[in-house]
Design a protein around this motif. Sequence first.
Motif, PDB file in Angstrom:
ATOM      1  N   VAL A 171     -25.448 -16.796   6.746  1.00 37.59           N
ATOM      2  CA  VAL A 171     -24.331 -15.708   6.097  1.00 37.59           C
ATOM      3  C   VAL A 171     -23.528 -15.434   7.492  1.00 37.59           C
ATOM      4  N   GLU A 172     -22.323 -15.135   7.183  1.00 36.07           N
ATOM      5  CA  GLU A 172     -20.973 -15.007   8.131  1.00 36.07           C
ATOM      6  C   GLU A 172     -21.255 -13.582   8.403  1.00 36.07           C
ATOM      7  N   ALA A 173     -22.302 -13.101   9.001  1.00 35.44           N
ATOM      8  CA  ALA A 173     -22.493 -11.620   9.387  1.00 35.44           C
ATOM      9  C   ALA A 173     -23.433 -11.553  10.360  1.00 35.44           C
ATOM     10  N   GLY A 174     -23.625 -10.542  11.113  1.00 36.34           N
ATOM     11  CA  GLY A 174     -24.380 -10.419  12.128  1.00 36.34           C
ATOM     12  C   GLY A 174     -25.737 -10.019  11.532  1.00 36.34           C
ATOM     13  N   ALA A 175     -26.814 -10.475  12.423  1.00 37.46           N
ATOM     14  CA  ALA A 175     -28.337 -10.292  11.780  1.00 37.46           C
ATOM     15  C   ALA A 175     -28.642  -8.856  11.684  1.00 37.46           C
ATOM     16  N   ALA A 176     -28.152  -8.031  12.697  1.00 32.36           N
ATOM     17  CA  ALA A 176     -28.438  -6.587  12.375  1.00 32.36           C
ATOM     18  C   ALA A 176     -27.763  -5.970  10.939  1.00 32.36           C
ATOM     19  N   GLN A 177     -26.699  -6.292  10.630  1.00 33.60           N
ATOM     20  CA  GLN A 177     -25.824  -5.928   9.424  1.00 33.60           C
ATOM     21  C   GLN A 177     -26.751  -6.312   8.523  1.00 33.60           C
ATOM     22  N   VAL A 178     -27.130  -7.686   8.431  1.00 33.25           N
ATOM     23  CA  VAL A 178     -27.812  -8.234   7.325  1.00 33.25           C
ATOM     24  C   VAL A 178     -29.167  -7.434   6.931  1.00 33.25           C
ATOM     25  N   TRP A 179     -29.938  -7.372   8.201  1.00 36.76           N
ATOM     26  CA  TRP A 179     -31.173  -6.595   7.961  1.00 36.76           C
ATOM     27  C   TRP A 179     -31.036  -5.286   7.247  1.00 36.76           C
ATOM     28  N   ASP A 180     -29.975  -4.713   7.768  1.00 36.76           N
ATOM     29  CA  ASP A 180     -29.711  -3.142   7.475  1.00 36.76           C
ATOM     30  C   ASP A 180     -29.766  -3.180   6.005  1.00 36.76           C
ATOM     31  N   ALA A 181     -29.080  -4.206   5.617  1.00 46.53           N
ATOM     32  CA  ALA A 181     -28.822  -4.380   3.994  1.00 46.53           C
ATOM     33  C   ALA A 181     -30.258  -4.620   3.392  1.00 46.53           C
ATOM     34  N   LEU A 182     -30.837  -5.746   3.867  1.00 50.53           N
ATOM     35  CA  LEU A 182     -32.204  -5.891   3.210  1.00 50.53           C
ATOM     36  C   LEU A 182     -33.185  -4.894   3.320  1.00 50.53           C
ATOM     37  N   ARG A 183     -33.437  -4.348   4.408  1.00 51.22           N
ATOM     38  CA  ARG A 183     -34.481  -3.385   4.545  1.00 51.22           C
ATOM     39  C   ARG A 183     -34.420  -2.216   3.647  1.00 51.22           C
ATOM     40  N   ASP A 184     -33.095  -1.937   3.411  1.00 53.72           N
ATOM     41  CA  ASP A 184     -32.807  -0.715   2.276  1.00 53.72           C
ATOM     42  C   ASP A 184     -33.446  -1.093   0.899  1.00 53.72           C
ATOM     43  N   PHE A 185     -34.656  -1.142   0.864  1.00 58.41           N
ATOM     44  CA  PHE A 185     -35.274  -1.584  -0.413  1.00 58.41           C
ATOM     45  C   PHE A 185     -34.833  -1.145  -1.738  1.00 58.41           C
ATOM     46  N   ASN A 186     -34.526   0.238  -1.638  1.00 56.69           N
ATOM     47  CA  ASN A 186     -34.203   0.800  -2.889  1.00 56.69           C
ATOM     48  C   ASN A 186     -32.703   0.743  -3.402  1.00 56.69           C
ATOM     49  N   ALA A 187     -31.990   0.118  -2.381  1.00 59.14           N
ATOM     50  CA  ALA A 187     -30.569  -0.006  -2.540  1.00 59.14           C
ATOM     51  C   ALA A 187     -30.188  -1.476  -2.710  1.00 59.14           C
ATOM     52  N   VAL A 195     -43.108  -4.061  -5.779  1.00 63.27           N
ATOM     53  CA  VAL A 195     -43.576  -3.192  -5.002  1.00 63.27           C
ATOM     54  C   VAL A 195     -43.264  -3.706  -3.485  1.00 63.27           C
ATOM     55  N   LEU A 196     -42.914  -2.885  -2.923  1.00 60.38           N
ATOM     56  CA  LEU A 196     -42.806  -3.220  -1.291  1.00 60.38           C
ATOM     57  C   LEU A 196     -44.430  -3.348  -0.614  1.00 60.38           C
ATOM     58  N   VAL A 197     -44.568  -4.436   0.087  1.00 62.33           N
ATOM     59  CA  VAL A 197     -45.601  -4.883   0.801  1.00 62.33           C
ATOM     60  C   VAL A 197     -45.458  -4.293   2.046  1.00 62.33           C
ATOM     61  N   GLY A 198     -44.458  -4.375   2.738  1.00 59.15           N
ATOM     62  CA  GLY A 198     -44.124  -4.008   4.247  1.00 59.15           C
ATOM     63  C   GLY A 198     -42.919  -4.411   4.626  1.00 59.15           C
ATOM     64  N   ILE A 199     -42.598  -3.808   5.672  1.00 62.35           N
ATOM     65  CA  ILE A 199     -41.202  -3.974   6.409  1.00 62.35           C
ATOM     66  C   ILE A 199     -41.606  -4.111   7.856  1.00 62.35           C
ATOM     67  N   ASP A 200     -41.077  -5.387   8.720  1.00 66.58           N
ATOM     68  CA  ASP A 200     -41.515  -5.932   9.947  1.00 66.58           C
ATOM     69  C   ASP A 200     -40.223  -5.844  10.542  1.00 66.58           C
ATOM     70  N   GLU A 201     -39.945  -4.484  11.157  1.00 61.38           N
ATOM     71  CA  GLU A 201     -38.824  -4.247  11.841  1.00 61.38           C
ATOM     72  C   GLU A 201     -38.484  -5.420  13.169  1.00 61.38           C
TER      73      GLU A 201
END
Length: 142
Positions: free
Chosen positions: A10-26, A60-66
């Motif tokens: 992805v041509e975007a920083g990992a922090a930006q991609v992670w922020d979108a991925l971890r927003d499980f309900n969006a 169902v969310l199993v877990g988020i590993d920040e």
Amino acid sequence: MATVYKEFVVEAGAAQVWDALRDFNAVHTRLAPGFLAACTIDAEGARVLTFANGLVAREVLVGIDEAHRRLAYTVTGGKATHHHATAQVFEEGEGRSRFVWITDVLPDAMAAYIAPMMEQGGAAMKAALEGRPVAAKATAAA
């Protein structure tokens, strides 16, 4: 057990991609718009996804590993007797990241349905994360 593996840069920083991925309900607005039409949350806290092709799945969310930018979830109900997936984001240089999405499924024959969905979903995610118009639509039924 069949494993479906999808990886893309992805041509975007990992922090930006992670922020979108971890927003499980969006997931339908931030991660895979166009591929997903809707996401609602049921009484037990699971997300119920409606895909562009009309398919509905309960996840169902199993877990988020920040620390490792890794998210795990499982799909309940449906035709699969087992469906567990993880998605993880890695640094791939400045302003780039690598997205790794792995799904384990039983029975093995379900992989033939899930693989094309993951291919389309990956294309939609890449486009959305890079700020490009999203054209991906789910066509396979699982």
